[in-house]
Every structure is written in structure tokens, then in C-alpha cells.
Design a protein around this motif. Structure first.
Motif, PDB file in Angstrom:
ATOM      1  N   LYS A  96      36.712  47.261  51.313  1.00 44.75           N
ATOM      2  CA  LYS A  96      36.829  48.316  50.051  1.00 44.75           C
ATOM      3  C   LYS A  96      36.006  48.174  49.002  1.00 44.75           C
ATOM      4  CE  LYS A  96      40.603  48.210  47.424  1.00 44.75           C
ATOM      5  NZ  LYS A  96      41.810  48.014  46.896  1.00 44.75           N
ATOM      6  N   GLY A  98      36.252  49.321  45.385  1.00 47.36           N
ATOM      7  CA  GLY A  98      37.190  49.560  44.200  1.00 47.36           C
ATOM      8  C   GLY A  98      36.650  50.741  43.335  1.00 47.36           C
ATOM      9  N   TYR A 102      39.352  50.396  38.406  1.00 49.24           N
ATOM     10  CA  TYR A 102      40.846  50.435  38.848  1.00 49.24           C
ATOM     11  C   TYR A 102      40.486  49.779  40.367  1.00 49.24           C
ATOM     12  CZ  TYR A 102      42.156  53.708  35.440  1.00 49.24           C
ATOM     13  OH  TYR A 102      42.530  54.008  33.964  1.00 49.24           O
ATOM     14  N   PRO A 103      40.364  48.418  40.322  1.00 53.77           N
ATOM     15  CA  PRO A 103      39.629  47.899  41.751  1.00 53.77           C
ATOM     16  C   PRO A 103      40.769  48.135  42.913  1.00 53.77           C
ATOM     17  CG  PRO A 103      40.500  46.182  39.968  1.00 53.77           C
ATOM     18  CD  PRO A 103      40.321  47.707  39.448  1.00 53.77           C
ATOM     19  N   GLU A 104      42.058  48.671  42.611  1.00 58.95           N
ATOM     20  CA  GLU A 104      43.190  48.678  43.661  1.00 58.95           C
ATOM     21  C   GLU A 104      42.920  49.947  44.219  1.00 58.95           C
ATOM     22  OE1 GLU A 104      44.911  50.481  39.898  1.00 58.95           O
ATOM     23  OE2 GLU A 104      43.482  48.738  40.561  1.00 58.95           O
ATOM     24  N   VAL A 105      42.326  51.088  43.622  1.00 56.68           N
ATOM     25  CA  VAL A 105      42.048  52.372  44.036  1.00 56.68           C
ATOM     26  C   VAL A 105      40.675  52.577  44.935  1.00 56.68           C
ATOM     27  CG1 VAL A 105      41.500  54.846  43.485  1.00 56.68           C
ATOM     28  CG2 VAL A 105      42.939  53.386  42.240  1.00 56.68           C
ATOM     29  N   ALA A 106      40.781  52.981  46.428  1.00 59.30           N
ATOM     30  CA  ALA A 106      39.841  53.010  47.130  1.00 59.30           C
ATOM     31  C   ALA A 106      38.432  54.032  46.812  1.00 59.30           C
ATOM     32  CB  ALA A 106      40.029  53.105  48.541  1.00 59.30           C
ATOM     33  N   SER A 128      36.573  59.223  38.931  1.00 59.55           N
ATOM     34  CA  SER A 128      36.333  57.703  38.563  1.00 59.55           C
ATOM     35  C   SER A 128      35.054  57.847  37.631  1.00 59.55           C
ATOM     36  CB  SER A 128      36.533  56.719  39.518  1.00 59.55           C
ATOM     37  OG  SER A 128      35.123  56.734  40.251  1.00 59.55           O
TER      38      SER A 128
END
Length: 255
Positions: A96, A98, A102-106, A128
């Protein structure tokens, strides 16, 4: 070089101008199998789930299948499918990318292969503010991690060629399906004749959305409401690299 599909963002410098098309022919027949719709089913562990979905896949008699695991969690699933079908297994490594801050958002994903494939979610990219420079750096970082993992998991083991064959992508579950989508796109680009996605549990939205790229989407459970993949397993511990290596070695020795 990597191919990138981005709407509203110019291709990265040095990338192929050929887009990483995620759409298959409009006439492709995509089927979602939900044998246990509407009921919360519990798997003991990934091996149990793999054995059960392997039986569902065996009923379909696919021609010349190769089973591709999405590591780490998809490896035990793929091994059980490979054993049941007498098929070779390989890995399709996807990382993935990120979103900035916001690294958790793909934001997107990158896959391995002779020509690495990069796909980007245009809406996340727009919101983003991800720049081409950011994508370039993130892609290089994740490709390096892919190479590290492939060296650990498979070493110099020869890889089967998916061209003209049925590629079965196996994972332990689907929440959004972003990783599976990137894997399917990569295998389609490598010439797979038929794409099958096998996941014991999936959100209904993810399973439905993936029918545009996979010819068959086979799930055993699509619970509603969906509380996450792990909610359907009694044992859903995070697999270590050592567990993956041992499982692949055992499969290569015993099948």
C-alpha cells in the motif's frame, strides 16, 4: 518501469505511458459467491478457512490454475487451495502507498513483477494533495520492501508464468479490496486468461466492487454489518515472516 493509472494527476516521470488498466472487458462474467450471506460464521484459523474455500473452488474445475497468495495472511489460504487442486503456488506482493500525512489511508498500491504496476486512487490523490514527487518516492520505498520480502519468502525459487492460465488470488479476507484489485491488475497485465479471487470473508461492498476485474469472486461469508476480517476468525494472529517461510517450504516439500 512501472505503469500508473491516475486520473487528474500526470504520470510519474519515467513511468510508462501505458496506463495500468484496472477494468476488464465489459463482457467478462463476474460472479460473487456468498454461501453464508447474512450469518456470522466463525473460522477456527486461516488453515480451516483455506480448507473450506478450497472445497468450493475445487467444484469449479478451473483449467491450469496457479494460486497466488497475498502475504502474509493469504499464504495459509493459498496453500490449502494449492493442495486441494494440486496446483503450484506463488506470491503476488502488493504494498500500500499511504496518503501524505495519513499513512493508514490507501492512496494507491504497487505490485511486484517484471514490470512493477502502480495504481492510484484518484479521489484520495485529489483530496490528499499527493504530488508526483511524493508518489515517486513512496513507490520506490515500497518496491524496495517488496524485493526484500520476495528474497526472504521465495529466494531464487523459479516463478510460474500466469500467461494463458487461471490465476487464483488468495487472501484471508477483504475489507476494502484495494490490495486484491492491484494484484488482479498485475496478473491480468502478465497475461492471465482468467482471474479468480478467493477470500473466506469479505465486506459486501468490497466483493461487489471487485467483479469488474475478477472473473469470479468466491467468498464463504459476507456478514452484514461487517466488523472487519478478524471478527470471523477465532485465531487471527499476525503471521511472522518465519511462519510464512516455513509454510512455503513445507508446501514445496510435501505439496
Amino acid at each position: 518501469m512501472s505503469s500508473i493509472k491516475v486520473e487528474g494527476i500526470a504520470p510519474l516521470e519515467g513511468a510508462s505511458s501505458q496506463s495500468a488498466a484496472l477494468d476488464v472487458d465489459e463482457g467478462a462474467s463476474a460472479k460473487v459467491q456468498g454461501a453464508l450471506h447474512g450469518r456470522h460464521c466463525m473460522f477456527e484459523n486461516r488453515t480451516d478457512a483455506g480448507q473450506r474455500i478450497a472445497e468450493a473452488i475445487a467444484e469449479r474445475s478451473y483449467d491450469e490454475p496457479i494460486v497466488y497468495a497475498l502475504p502474509r495472511g493469504g499464504v495459509p489460504i493459498a496453500i490449502e487451495i494449492g493442495r486441494r487442486l494440486g496446483a503450484p503456488i506463488d506470491l503476488v506482493l502488493v504494498r500500500k502507498i499511504g496518503a501524505p500525512g495519513y499513512p493508514e489511508v490507501a492512496l494507491g498500491a504497487v505490485t511486484d513483477g517484471e514490470e512493477a504496476l502502480t495504481v492510484v486512487n484518484p479521489e484520495v490523490a485529489r483530496r490528499s494533495g499527493a504530488s508526483p514527487a511524493y508518489l515517486q518516492q513512496a513507490r520506490a520505498r515500497e518496491l524496495a520492501e517488496i524485493e526484500r520480502r520476495r528474497a526472504i519468502y521465495l529466494g531464487e525459487r523459479p516463478r510460474p508464468n500466469p500467461k494463458g492460465r487461471t490465476a487464483i488470488v488468495a487472501d484471508d479476507g477483504l475489507a476494502t479490496g484495494a490490495t486484491a484489485r492491484a494484484a488482479g491488475a498485475a496478473l491480468r497485465a502478465q497475461g492471465a486468461a482468467r482471474l479468480v479471487l478467493a477470500a473466506p470473508v469479505a465486506s459486501r461492498d468490497a466483493a461487489a466492487a471487485l467483479t469488474d476485474i475478477f472473473d469470479d469472486v468466491i467468498c464463504l461469508e459476507q456478514p452484514e454489518p461487517f466488523y472487519g476480517v478478524g471478527a470471523s476468525y477465532r485465531d487471527f494472529h499476525q503471521l511472522s515472516d518465519a511462519e510464512v517461510v516455513d509454510a512455503l517450504r513445507d508446501f514445496s516439500l510435501r505439496g
